[in-house]
Design a protein around this motif. Structure first.
Motif, PDB file in Angstrom:
ATOM      1  N   ILE A   1       0.833  -1.199   0.000  1.00 53.10           N
ATOM      2  CA  ILE A   1       0.000   0.000   0.000  1.00 53.10           C
ATOM      3  C   ILE A   1       0.870   1.252   0.000  1.00 53.10           C
TER       4      ILE A   1
ATOM      5  N   VAL B   1       0.276   5.252   0.828  1.00 54.83           N
ATOM      6  CA  VAL B   1      -0.569   6.357   1.291  1.00 54.83           C
ATOM      7  C   VAL B   1       0.098   7.642   0.848  1.00 54.83           C
TER       8      VAL B   1
ATOM      9  N   LEU C   1      -4.280   6.807   8.510  1.00 56.35           N
ATOM     10  CA  LEU C   1      -4.392   5.663   7.596  1.00 56.35           C
ATOM     11  C   LEU C   1      -3.141   4.806   7.628  1.00 56.35           C
TER      12      LEU C   1
ATOM     13  N   LEU D   1      -3.696   5.071  -1.782  1.00 51.54           N
ATOM     14  CA  LEU D   1      -4.702   5.857  -1.066  1.00 51.54           C
ATOM     15  C   LEU D   1      -4.268   7.316  -1.037  1.00 51.54           C
ATOM     16  N   TYR D   2      -5.092   8.183  -1.582  1.00 51.17           N
ATOM     17  CA  TYR D   2      -4.776   9.611  -1.593  1.00 51.17           C
ATOM     18  C   TYR D   2      -5.408  10.293  -0.379  1.00 51.17           C
TER      19      TYR D   2
END
Length: 269
Positions: free
Chosen positions: A8, A10, A20, A142-143
């Motif tokens: 992932i 971020v 997050l 993930l923004y």
């Protein structure tokens, strides 16, 4: 999306991005967690001296420049330098940019659960190339890159922020000369937003029942300029620093303004 076993990225360095990253980097979840940061930021702890950080704020009677200087020293003493954790060095001093607050992030970066990376340079199939030309295979991006102020239900230009995300308001509540529109909670107060709209409602409620009178439009416009200089003048130039206020000093000033407005009503009677 099931994040278990995923690689992932971020993107971002604000509070949402760090929450997050801290949650997803736990060992049973992400296989590998990267955080992509365009610039270094200061990460503040949620607790200082055994108390929630917002409870350790200096009293509003201390001049803001002195309060900021004292707070800067306390922050550096509490968390040290960001480079010590493997993060990029901030290009600004503490409190000259909106701080990120996390009780876990620095620990997870320091122990290797989160891997810092610079900005994303390119997407290459299932891989991401970062600004340092390192390349990593990635499953999820993930923004958490913030937002722009927008009111699409308004047609009037005076109710729209400018290209730099600036939206000046008198006391962060009103557009001078507009008597029937109030913006509540449209600010980034330090250290807390928790009861910021409640404080604003004290002025608006008195106005609606006729116990408070506003100053002239010219005075309101002049006060906007003075307030922005006080609350924004020390921040580095960025679209995210257009609605910052120091909570304690804002509330102290607001209560003074409420009292002044009540006197204006009495003198006009």
């Amino acid at each position: 999306i099931d994040m278990r076993g995923k690689r992932i990225v971020v993107v971002g360095a604000g509070n949402s991005a760090m929450d997050l990253a801290s949650e997803l980097s736990q060992r049973p979840i992400a296989d590998k967690l990267f955080i992509s940061m365009r610039r270094g930021v200061w990460v503040l702890p949620k607790y200082m001296n055994g108390k929630p950080a917002d409870k350790t704020a200096l009293p509003p009677w201390i001049p803001l420049p002195l309060a900021r200087k004292l707070a800067k020293g306390a922050i550096i003493k509490a968390v040290g330098r960001m480079e010590s954790y493997g993060l990029p060095a901030p290009d600004h001093e503490p409190l000259t940019g909106h701080p990120s607050v996390s009780g876990e992030f620095l620990t997870r970066v320091g122990c290797g659960d989160i891997t810092p990376k610079p900005a994303i340079k390119a997407f290459e199939g299932d891989c991401v190339r970062f600004a340092d030309d390192s390349v990593e295979p990635v499953d999820v991006i993930l923004y958490a890159t913030g937002y722009r102020i927008s009111f699409p239900f308004f047609d009037q230009d005076q109710f729209k922020p400018d290209a730099a995300n600036r939206f000046p308001l008198w006391k962060r509540i009103m557009v001078p000369g507009v008597d029937n529109l109030f913006f509540m909670g449209l600010a980034q107060p330090l250290p807390t937003l928790v009861n910021f709209p409640e404080q604003q409602s004290k002025l608006v409620a008195r106005l609606l029942v006729g116990h408070y009178g506003r100053p002239s439009v010219e005075t309101m416009r002049a006060q906007i300029i003075a307030d922005e200089k006080l609350h924004l003048g020390h921040f580095y130039d960025s679209p995210r620093h257009t609605i910052q206020v120091d909570f304690a000093h804002y509330v102290r000033d607001l209560l003074k303004e409420i009292a002044a407005g009540e006197r204006r009503v009495v003198s006009a009677a």
